[in-house]
Design a protein around this motif. Structure first.
Motif, PDB file in Angstrom:
ATOM      1  N   LYS A 134     -25.242   7.376  10.822  1.00  0.00           N
ATOM      2  CA  LYS A 134     -24.782   6.727   9.608  1.00  0.00           C
ATOM      3  C   LYS A 134     -23.711   7.653   8.857  1.00  0.00           C
ATOM      4  O   LYS A 134     -23.557   9.007   8.857  1.00  0.00           O
ATOM      5  CB  LYS A 134     -26.021   7.008   8.588  1.00  0.00           C
ATOM      6  N   ASP A 135     -22.618   6.950   8.177  1.00  0.00           N
ATOM      7  CA  ASP A 135     -21.554   7.632   7.875  1.00  0.00           C
ATOM      8  C   ASP A 135     -21.581   7.110   6.303  1.00  0.00           C
ATOM      9  O   ASP A 135     -21.884   6.162   6.258  1.00  0.00           O
ATOM     10  CB  ASP A 135     -20.144   7.066   8.044  1.00  0.00           C
ATOM     11  N   SER A 136     -21.429   8.191   5.248  1.00  0.00           N
ATOM     12  CA  SER A 136     -21.449   7.526   4.154  1.00  0.00           C
ATOM     13  C   SER A 136     -20.400   8.410   3.224  1.00  0.00           C
ATOM     14  O   SER A 136     -19.641   8.720   3.901  1.00  0.00           O
ATOM     15  CB  SER A 136     -22.924   8.019   2.997  1.00  0.00           C
ATOM     16  N   GLY A 137     -20.143   8.060   1.852  1.00  0.00           N
ATOM     17  CA  GLY A 137     -19.054   8.669   1.203  1.00  0.00           C
ATOM     18  C   GLY A 137     -17.737   7.805   1.713  1.00  0.00           C
ATOM     19  O   GLY A 137     -16.806   8.466   1.590  1.00  0.00           O
ATOM     20  N   ILE A 138     -18.049   6.445   2.081  1.00  0.00           N
ATOM     21  CA  ILE A 138     -16.983   5.396   2.463  1.00  0.00           C
ATOM     22  C   ILE A 138     -16.737   4.236   1.606  1.00  0.00           C
ATOM     23  O   ILE A 138     -17.626   4.020   0.758  1.00  0.00           O
ATOM     24  CB  ILE A 138     -17.127   5.151   3.567  1.00  0.00           C
ATOM     25  N   GLU A 139     -15.594   3.767   1.473  1.00  0.00           N
ATOM     26  CA  GLU A 139     -15.452   2.475   0.558  1.00  0.00           C
ATOM     27  C   GLU A 139     -14.865   1.348   1.642  1.00  0.00           C
ATOM     28  O   GLU A 139     -14.287   1.503   2.637  1.00  0.00           O
ATOM     29  CB  GLU A 139     -14.521   2.813  -0.383  1.00  0.00           C
ATOM     30  N   LEU A 140     -15.078   0.078   0.955  1.00  0.00           N
ATOM     31  CA  LEU A 140     -14.519  -1.176   1.676  1.00  0.00           C
ATOM     32  C   LEU A 140     -13.469  -1.654   0.827  1.00  0.00           C
ATOM     33  O   LEU A 140     -13.961  -1.932  -0.313  1.00  0.00           O
ATOM     34  CB  LEU A 140     -15.838  -2.068   1.981  1.00  0.00           C
ATOM     35  N   ILE A 141     -12.356  -1.919   1.364  1.00  0.00           N
ATOM     36  CA  ILE A 141     -11.482  -2.543   0.486  1.00  0.00           C
ATOM     37  C   ILE A 141     -10.980  -3.838   1.088  1.00  0.00           C
ATOM     38  O   ILE A 141     -10.812  -4.039   2.431  1.00  0.00           O
ATOM     39  CB  ILE A 141     -10.044  -1.582   0.292  1.00  0.00           C
ATOM     40  N   THR A 142     -10.968  -4.874   0.558  1.00  0.00           N
ATOM     41  CA  THR A 142     -10.725  -6.077   1.017  1.00  0.00           C
ATOM     42  C   THR A 142      -9.483  -6.609  -0.069  1.00  0.00           C
ATOM     43  O   THR A 142      -8.985  -6.325  -0.804  1.00  0.00           O
ATOM     44  CB  THR A 142     -11.722  -7.257   0.619  1.00  0.00           C
ATOM     45  N   VAL A 143      -8.429  -6.977   0.910  1.00  0.00           N
ATOM     46  CA  VAL A 143      -7.199  -7.467   0.280  1.00  0.00           C
ATOM     47  C   VAL A 143      -7.097  -8.984   0.637  1.00  0.00           C
ATOM     48  O   VAL A 143      -6.922  -9.402   1.895  1.00  0.00           O
ATOM     49  CB  VAL A 143      -5.905  -6.825   0.649  1.00  0.00           C
ATOM     50  N   ARG A 144      -6.998  -9.827  -0.272  1.00  0.00           N
ATOM     51  CA  ARG A 144      -6.588 -11.223   0.235  1.00  0.00           C
ATOM     52  C   ARG A 144      -5.136 -11.530  -0.059  1.00  0.00           C
ATOM     53  O   ARG A 144      -4.500 -10.551  -0.755  1.00  0.00           O
ATOM     54  CB  ARG A 144      -7.306 -12.149  -0.906  1.00  0.00           C
ATOM     55  N   HIS A 145      -4.481 -12.373   0.655  1.00  0.00           N
ATOM     56  CA  HIS A 145      -3.049 -12.670   0.492  1.00  0.00           C
ATOM     57  C   HIS A 145      -2.090 -11.310   0.529  1.00  0.00           C
ATOM     58  O   HIS A 145      -1.327 -11.019  -0.345  1.00  0.00           O
ATOM     59  CB  HIS A 145      -2.732 -13.356  -0.750  1.00  0.00           C
ATOM     60  N   HIS A 146      -2.465 -10.557   1.818  1.00  0.00           N
ATOM     61  CA  HIS A 146      -1.944  -9.020   1.882  1.00  0.00           C
ATOM     62  C   HIS A 146      -0.833  -8.897   2.055  1.00  0.00           C
ATOM     63  O   HIS A 146       0.054 -10.003   2.602  1.00  0.00           O
ATOM     64  CB  HIS A 146      -2.633  -8.338   2.833  1.00  0.00           C
ATOM     65  N   GLN A 147      -0.053  -7.983   1.371  1.00  0.00           N
ATOM     66  CA  GLN A 147       1.386  -7.515   1.798  1.00  0.00           C
ATOM     67  C   GLN A 147       1.228  -6.162   2.506  1.00  0.00           C
ATOM     68  O   GLN A 147       0.754  -5.360   1.746  1.00  0.00           O
ATOM     69  CB  GLN A 147       2.318  -7.543   0.352  1.00  0.00           C
ATOM     70  N   ASP A 148       2.221  -5.925   3.219  1.00  0.00           N
ATOM     71  CA  ASP A 148       2.137  -4.677   4.215  1.00  0.00           C
ATOM     72  C   ASP A 148       2.227  -3.307   3.341  1.00  0.00           C
ATOM     73  O   ASP A 148       1.287  -2.564   3.387  1.00  0.00           O
ATOM     74  CB  ASP A 148       3.315  -4.630   5.305  1.00  0.00           C
ATOM     75  N   ALA A 149       3.215  -3.197   2.309  1.00  0.00           N
ATOM     76  CA  ALA A 149       3.284  -2.070   1.534  1.00  0.00           C
ATOM     77  C   ALA A 149       2.265  -1.917   0.618  1.00  0.00           C
ATOM     78  O   ALA A 149       1.783  -0.678   0.516  1.00  0.00           O
ATOM     79  CB  ALA A 149       4.543  -2.487   0.559  1.00  0.00           C
ATOM     80  N   LEU A 150       1.537  -3.030   0.166  1.00  0.00           N
ATOM     81  CA  LEU A 150       0.381  -2.724  -0.559  1.00  0.00           C
ATOM     82  C   LEU A 150      -0.697  -2.218   0.221  1.00  0.00           C
ATOM     83  O   LEU A 150      -1.424  -1.339  -0.215  1.00  0.00           O
ATOM     84  CB  LEU A 150      -0.110  -3.998  -1.309  1.00  0.00           C
ATOM     85  N   VAL A 151      -0.796  -2.917   1.373  1.00  0.00           N
ATOM     86  CA  VAL A 151      -2.132  -2.194   2.284  1.00  0.00           C
ATOM     87  C   VAL A 151      -1.819  -0.899   2.687  1.00  0.00           C
ATOM     88  O   VAL A 151      -2.514   0.075   2.681  1.00  0.00           O
ATOM     89  CB  VAL A 151      -1.992  -3.240   3.424  1.00  0.00           C
ATOM     90  N   GLU A 152      -0.506  -0.571   2.996  1.00  0.00           N
ATOM     91  CA  GLU A 152      -0.245   0.902   3.353  1.00  0.00           C
ATOM     92  C   GLU A 152      -0.502   1.850   2.124  1.00  0.00           C
ATOM     93  O   GLU A 152      -1.096   2.819   2.530  1.00  0.00           O
ATOM     94  CB  GLU A 152       1.357   1.031   3.702  1.00  0.00           C
ATOM     95  N   SER A 153      -0.147   1.483   0.973  1.00  0.00           N
ATOM     96  CA  SER A 153      -0.593   2.447  -0.257  1.00  0.00           C
ATOM     97  C   SER A 153      -2.027   2.357  -0.521  1.00  0.00           C
ATOM     98  O   SER A 153      -2.424   3.532  -0.896  1.00  0.00           O
ATOM     99  CB  SER A 153       0.337   1.767  -1.469  1.00  0.00           C
ATOM    100  N   LEU A 154      -2.862   1.462  -0.068  1.00  0.00           N
ATOM    101  CA  LEU A 154      -4.159   1.696  -0.376  1.00  0.00           C
ATOM    102  C   LEU A 154      -4.903   2.711   0.667  1.00  0.00           C
ATOM    103  O   LEU A 154      -5.968   2.927   0.522  1.00  0.00           O
ATOM    104  CB  LEU A 154      -5.025   0.249  -0.036  1.00  0.00           C
ATOM    105  N   LYS A 155      -4.141   2.967   1.817  1.00  0.00           N
ATOM    106  CA  LYS A 155      -4.432   3.708   3.027  1.00  0.00           C
ATOM    107  C   LYS A 155      -4.154   5.167   2.754  1.00  0.00           C
ATOM    108  O   LYS A 155      -4.526   6.081   3.478  1.00  0.00           O
ATOM    109  CB  LYS A 155      -4.034   3.268   4.253  1.00  0.00           C
ATOM    110  N   GLU A 156      -3.385   5.423   1.672  1.00  0.00           N
ATOM    111  CA  GLU A 156      -2.978   6.936   1.635  1.00  0.00           C
ATOM    112  C   GLU A 156      -4.012   7.670   1.274  1.00  0.00           C
ATOM    113  O   GLU A 156      -4.902   7.424   0.488  1.00  0.00           O
ATOM    114  CB  GLU A 156      -1.933   6.616   0.152  1.00  0.00           C
ATOM    115  N   ASN A 157      -3.910   8.981   1.664  1.00  0.00           N
ATOM    116  CA  ASN A 157      -4.989   9.844   1.903  1.00  0.00           C
ATOM    117  C   ASN A 157      -6.461   9.428   2.242  1.00  0.00           C
ATOM    118  O   ASN A 157      -7.414   9.828   1.733  1.00  0.00           O
ATOM    119  CB  ASN A 157      -5.004  10.609   0.509  1.00  0.00           C
ATOM    120  N   LYS A 158      -6.628   8.631   3.131  1.00  0.00           N
ATOM    121  CA  LYS A 158      -7.905   8.018   3.678  1.00  0.00           C
ATOM    122  C   LYS A 158      -7.676   7.690   5.071  1.00  0.00           C
ATOM    123  O   LYS A 158      -6.703   7.604   5.689  1.00  0.00           O
ATOM    124  CB  LYS A 158      -7.913   6.608   2.899  1.00  0.00           C
ATOM    125  N   ILE A 159      -8.831   7.978   5.670  1.00  0.00           N
ATOM    126  CA  ILE A 159      -8.951   7.630   7.311  1.00  0.00           C
ATOM    127  C   ILE A 159      -9.506   6.216   7.265  1.00  0.00           C
ATOM    128  O   ILE A 159     -10.537   5.767   6.704  1.00  0.00           O
ATOM    129  CB  ILE A 159      -9.933   8.470   7.868  1.00  0.00           C
TER     130      ILE A 159
END
Ligand code: ADP
Ligand code: ASP
Ligand code: MG
Length: 430
Positions: A377-402
């Motif tokens: 079990k891994d904890s301390g994580i989050e789930l992000i969903t993006v509808r109608h995604h755009q690459d720049a936004l998706v990349e910015s959401l991944k910043e400082n995250k694995i």
């Protein structure tokens, strides 16, 4: 007829209740059912009473006292001394005291519903009486005379046939005599007359059930936001309002966890083509968001964050592939312990599922899996969903995250992410 719903934030104190009175006097008209939640954070406070009573972790009477005092202070601000409302609210709190005086002998979920339901019962008593005082004539309606559920406590499943019959036989008479009904969100009743609740945040759903049963012309939910936004304004800056949404898009957003509307709300009103207006109680003249129709529009990217997730990595003990028979067993276990799967990924020898990090439910599932499966079990994580995604936004959401898992569809991206702390170089001088 129409249905309005006011949530906890809109009735959190005396000024808020007065403001609801103004909104109703101005926009409410007649032929209206008003659904109201518990005031402010009352539901959370009553959950603590249940926890303290059931698990003997604290003094439930002391915790209940805080809730009582808040309500009595509110009554003092809204009514003249000696108004009968205080006694009727007190009677409801006394019923809770009777429960917590006794030794525990029922299930947690059953006790929860009997105690937590008091939040909506007292708020609607107070608001209905206040509205009558200011000349906004209405009748207090006990929703437990209308919404019948099974006995899945804390998540009652609606018996639509009985609920429809109750609503159609009882509510039109009230509207004819008293013009408006004020009733509780979130509550239902079993066939043995025990109170149930419909799941946290379920008052939106109550409004939808009533709208469906009474063929409402429209349903409005009054919130502390201007309408549906492109993301939760508590998490992101630069959010914008979406003026119109199709039912389908609203179902998608709420399914992925957008907290602005309870996920079960949209389907009943879609089935009857009833428009849903998400309005701001802070700006009642504002247009809000309209949810209606099936026309797909051009939507901006919409971000939904589900914090506090757990990722279970499951593999078989005999090194066999995770195949259909294993998956069948696993899903039966998730359903049994009411663990909702938010995302999953199947590989040859492992299967990963992202679920809400509810240790009690997860431990039960893990216990039952342990003979046949290895689970990490891994904890301390989050789930992000993006509808109608755009690459720049998706990349910015991944910043400082694995990125632990990612699923990229045509209109939806889902990512399970673990935040990493930024490495700080150590300065040579120390
Ligand atoms: P209520 O008291 O009516 O139940 P909620 O607090 O459940 O209201 O819902 C309103 C809250 O939903 C807002 O304060 C906001 O923080 C949150 N929210 C999450 N996602 C969105 C979104 N996409 N648009 C607007 N509000 C959102
Ligand atoms: N009072 C309940 C809750 O806080 C129901 C609702 O507000 O929708 O979950
Ligand atoms: Mg809510």
């Amino acid at each position: 007829m129409r249905v309005y719903k006011f949530g906890g934030a809109s009735v959190k104190d005396a000024d808020a209740v007065k403001h609801v009175g103004e909104i109703l006097s101005k926009f409410g008209g007649e032929d209206l059912v008003v659904v109201v939640s518990a005031m402010g954070k009352t539901t959370n406070a009553l959950e603590k009473v249940v926890e303290a009573y059931y698990n003997k972790t604290d003094d439930p009477f002391k915790l209940l006292e805080v809730v009582k005092v808040q309500h009595y202070e509110l009554i003092d601000e809204l009514f003249e001394d000696g108004n009968a409302i205080k006694a009727s609210v007190n009677d409801l709190f006394v019923e809770v005291e009777w429960v917590i005086e006794d030794e525990v002998h029922d299930s947690y979920d059953y006790v929860y519903d009997q105690i937590v339901s008091t939040g909506e019962l007292v708020s609607t008593r107070i608001i209905s009486a206040y509205l009558n005082e200011i000349g906004y004539e209405n009748e207090w309606l006990d929703i437990r005379d209308i919404i019948q559920t099974d006995n899945t406590y804390r998540e009652g499943k609606v018996d639509w046939e009985l609920t429809l019959a109750n609503a159609q036989s009882k509510i039109p008479t009230i509207l004819k005599n008293k013009k408006r009904a004020v009733t509780q969100g979130f509550l239902g009743v079993t066939s043995e007359n025990h109170t149930t609740t419909l799941g946290r945040e379920g008052s939106d759903y109550t409004a939808a059930i009533l709208s469906y049963c009474l063929d409402a012309e429209g349903m409005s939910i009054w919130k502390d936001v201007p309408g549906i936004l492109t993301a939760d304004p508590r998490r992101f800056k630069n959010v914008t309002k979406i003026d119109r949404l199709s039912y389908k898009e609203a179902i998608e957003m709420t399914y992925y966890g957008a907290k602005v509307i309870h996920p079960k709300t949209i389907k009943p009103i879609q089935n009857k083509n009833i428009p849903l207006f998400v309005k701001s109680f802070l700006d009642p003249e504002g247009a809000g968001t309209v949810i209606s129709g099936d026309l797909e529009l051009n939507y901006p990217p919409v971000v939904v964050v589900e914090p506090n997730q757990a990722l279970l990595h499951i593999s078989t003990k005999d090194f066999s592939f995770v195949a259909e028979d294993h998956l069948g067993k696993l899903f039966t276990l998730f359903a049994k312990h009411r663990l909702k799967v938010n995302m999953m990924q199947n590989k040859a020898i492992s299967f990963s599922v992202c679920v809400k990090n509810a240790p009690y439910r997860i431990n039960k599932v893990m216990e039952e899996m342990k003979d046949e499966f290895h689970v990490v079990k891994d904890s301390g994580i989050e789930l992000i969903t993006v509808r109608h995604h755009q690459d720049a936004l998706v990349e910015s959401l991944k910043e400082n995250k694995i990125v632990l898992i990612e699923d990229r569809g045509k209109s939806t991206i889902q990512m399970v992410l673990r935040p990493i702390s930024k490495l700080q170089p150590i300065n040579e001088e120390g």
